[in-house]
Write a protein that holds these residues in place. Structure first.
Motif, PDB file in Angstrom:
ATOM      1  N   ARG A  98       0.849  -1.179   0.000  1.00 36.54           N
ATOM      2  CA  ARG A  98       0.000   0.000   0.000  1.00 36.54           C
ATOM      3  C   ARG A  98       0.890   1.235   0.000  1.00 36.54           C
ATOM      4  O   ARG A  98       1.953   1.240   0.617  1.00 36.54           O
ATOM      5  N   VAL A  99       0.468   2.263  -0.713  1.00 32.80           N
ATOM      6  CA  VAL A  99       1.211   3.518  -0.737  1.00 32.80           C
ATOM      7  C   VAL A  99       0.699   4.377   0.416  1.00 32.80           C
ATOM      8  O   VAL A  99      -0.438   4.863   0.406  1.00 32.80           O
ATOM      9  N   LYS A 100       1.558   4.564   1.437  1.00 32.89           N
ATOM     10  CA  LYS A 100       1.157   5.314   2.635  1.00 32.89           C
ATOM     11  C   LYS A 100       1.421   6.804   2.508  1.00 32.89           C
ATOM     12  O   LYS A 100       0.949   7.599   3.324  1.00 32.89           O
ATOM     13  N   TYR A 102       4.350   9.985   0.604  1.00 33.44           N
ATOM     14  CA  TYR A 102       5.562  10.289  -0.170  1.00 33.44           C
ATOM     15  C   TYR A 102       6.546  11.040   0.722  1.00 33.44           C
ATOM     16  O   TYR A 102       6.143  11.834   1.600  1.00 33.44           O
ATOM     17  N   ASP A 107       9.556  10.165  -3.399  1.00 34.40           N
ATOM     18  CA  ASP A 107       9.492   8.711  -3.471  1.00 34.40           C
ATOM     19  C   ASP A 107       8.322   8.190  -2.645  1.00 34.40           C
ATOM     20  O   ASP A 107       7.956   8.770  -1.612  1.00 34.40           O
ATOM     21  N   GLU A 108       7.760   7.090  -3.103  1.00 33.63           N
ATOM     22  CA  GLU A 108       6.627   6.495  -2.399  1.00 33.63           C
ATOM     23  C   GLU A 108       7.066   5.863  -1.074  1.00 33.63           C
ATOM     24  O   GLU A 108       8.149   5.283  -0.979  1.00 33.63           O
ATOM     25  N   LEU A 110       6.116   2.887   1.044  1.00 30.98           N
ATOM     26  CA  LEU A 110       5.353   1.667   0.818  1.00 30.98           C
ATOM     27  C   LEU A 110       5.204   0.866   2.101  1.00 30.98           C
ATOM     28  O   LEU A 110       6.132   0.769   2.908  1.00 30.98           O
ATOM     29  N   ASP A 429      -6.825  -0.363  -2.916  1.00 31.14           N
ATOM     30  CA  ASP A 429      -5.598   0.314  -2.492  1.00 31.14           C
ATOM     31  C   ASP A 429      -4.388  -0.618  -2.487  1.00 31.14           C
ATOM     32  O   ASP A 429      -3.263  -0.185  -2.214  1.00 31.14           O
ATOM     33  N   GLN A 431      -1.514  -2.258  -4.191  1.00 28.44           N
ATOM     34  CA  GLN A 431      -0.750  -1.962  -5.394  1.00 28.44           C
ATOM     35  C   GLN A 431       0.371  -2.992  -5.578  1.00 28.44           C
ATOM     36  O   GLN A 431       0.784  -3.661  -4.618  1.00 28.44           O
ATOM     37  N   ARG A 433       4.310  -3.555  -6.982  1.00 28.07           N
ATOM     38  CA  ARG A 433       5.557  -2.854  -7.278  1.00 28.07           C
ATOM     39  C   ARG A 433       6.655  -3.873  -7.590  1.00 28.07           C
ATOM     40  O   ARG A 433       6.573  -5.045  -7.230  1.00 28.07           O
ATOM     41  N   SER A 453      10.330  -0.344  -6.902  1.00 30.03           N
ATOM     42  CA  SER A 453       9.742   0.625  -7.829  1.00 30.03           C
ATOM     43  C   SER A 453       8.405   0.101  -8.331  1.00 30.03           C
ATOM     44  O   SER A 453       8.125  -1.079  -8.253  1.00 30.03           O
TER      45      SER A 453
END
Length: 453
Positions: A98-100, A102, A107-108, A110, A429, A431, A433, A453
């Motif tokens: 999940r992208v929490k 930036y 940068d994400e 994660l 939500d 994702q 990568r 990435s």
């Protein structure tokens, strides 16, 4: 040894019985070779009627995937470059997160998913096999077809199956929304008698199309998700990334140079020795009086003798051949002599290096078409227009550029997986990568580092 005799059995001229040349002239123009795959108007497609479906032909004779795969298979640098792109795009696998948020660098941030079922799926052989086969067809022929396989009840998806590009074709759009089907058959070189028709998901919104098929109760038969690059403006099949290098003729050159060198090394007439034999020698070695009742025996004896002499003078693999002549008078003093004169000859063939340079240029042009820096594969040339620094820093930077350029291809590859998760009730939500191995310098204390990435 082939020897020409006069009526009295005196040898006049000799030549080796080993063939010097083995050359086949290809009279087919390069333009005709290119037409084999696509017609000049690449936006025009011929139709094949299969049952009630109007199938769009894929290239001339509807056999582009088969012929394209053969070109890739027989072109060393093209095969290696595409395999490199496949491995680079796959990275070291994928993971769910999940992208929490930036960080200050953009940068994400994660957060790994703690659902073991999801993590087990994304690291399974099903996903690895799907990614490998989908990239294979995407890179080789420009288009891939991924079948989402449902369970018996038709209420969930249980697998992903990449259909071999040699077996599927797409139908023409049947309405304003561009609705199409995917026809699967194993005999596209003939009129298919056995085939399967699957719905092809719409490019505009495959997620909504899949939900509509489920609502209509058509999920039970499965569906096909097309994976293709839109750069060619061909909305049906697309074009492979290496196609411009083929049209320009660089793939042909990459084939012709090794063929030429092979024939040159195998069949070139490299005269190593000039052997001059006095006529009087034969009168003493094989006196005509000894063979007056059967002159043919004298010819056979001379042939056998000269074959032995020739074998002693030939180089490795019969590449360095002697040439034999006869003489009657010494040109220096006018006296008749019986000595053999064996004179070494210089080899004037020197085109090998130029052909290797041409081959290296063709390899570089093909890799440029693939957007692969030749230095990454150790293909940098030592001088000239294609010279490049093959140092570690240059290779690392080229590798990083390749990873950055692979973003769109990676997203196209992840789209069917995201739809798979969505149709099986996984929250939106979640994702996917990629894991990457990044080359670093020795002063960092490690040869590689791992990034997400």
């Amino acid at each position: 040894m082939d020897i020409l005799y006069n009526s009295e059995g005196v040898p006049l001229m000799m030549s080796s019985d080993t063939a010097f040349y083995d050359t086949k002239v290809d009279r087919t123009a390069s333009d005709e070779r290119r037409r084999v795959l696509f017609p000049y108007d690449d936006t025009r497609h011929d139709y094949i009627v299969v049952g009630e479906e109007r199938v769009l032909a894929w290239g001339r004779d509807n056999l582009f995937p088969t012929k394209a795969a053969e070109i890739v298979r027989t072109t060393t640098v093209l095969n290696t470059g595409l395999r490199f792109l496949r491995n680079l795009t796959m990275g070291q696998g994928i993971f769910a997160c999940r992208v929490k948020g930036y960080n200050d660098k953009g940068d994400e941030i994660l957060e790994p998913i703690d659902d073991n079922n999801i993590q087990r799926f994304v690291s399974s052989r099903i996903v690895r096999r799907y990614m490998e086969k989908t990239l294979r067809d995407f890179l080789k022929v420009g288009c891939s077809a991924v079948q989402l396989v449902p369970n018996a009840a038709g209420n969930s998806i249980i697998g992903l199956n990449t259909i071999n590009s040699e077996h599927f074709r797409f139908t023409e759009p049947s309405d304003a929304l561009g609705s199409q089907n995917c026809v699967v058959s194993g005999s596209w070189d003939l009129s298919p008698s056995s085939y399967t028709v699957l719905p092809l998901l719409n490019d505009y919104s495959p997620e909504n199309h899949a939900e509509l098929l489920r609502f209509m109760g058509k999920l039970k038969q499965g569906m096909v998700y097309p994976v293709r690059d839109s750069w060619s403006n061909d909305d049906i099949y697309g074009e492979p990334i290496w196609w411009p290098a083929y049209v320009a003729g660089w793939v042909d050159i990459a084939h012709l140079v090794p063929q030429f060198l092979k024939k040159a090394y195998k069949n070139q007439t490299t005269w190593k020795w000039h052997v001059q034999i006095p006529y009087s020698y034969w009168d003493k070695k094989f006196p005509a009086a000894d063979f007056k009742n059967n002159p043919e025996l004298r010819k056979a004896a001379i042939n056998k003798y000269m074959d032995e002499i020739e074998r002693n003078l030939l180089g490795a693999q019969n590449a360095e051949k002697p040439i034999f002549t006869n003489y009657a008078v010494n040109e220096m003093n006018g006296r008749i002599e019986e000595e053999w004169k064996i004179t070494p000859l210089s080899n004037k063939y020197s085109a090998g290096q130029e052909n290797l340079v041409t081959s290296a240029a063709a390899n570089s042009e093909i890799l440029f078409a693939l957007m692969v820096n030749p230095n990454v594969l150790g293909a940098g040339m030592p001088g000239g227009s294609y010279a490049g620094n093959q140092g570690g820093s240059n290779i690392r930077e080229a590798f990083l550029v390749n990873i950055a350029n692979s973003w769109i291809d990676r997203q196209n590859l992840l789209d069917p997986l995201q739809l798979y998760l969505q149709l099986n009730g996984v929250p939106d939500d979640v994702q996917l990568r990629y894991r990457n191995t990044i080359l670093t310098t020795l002063d960092t204390g490690a040869g590689t580092s791992h990034q997400l990435s």
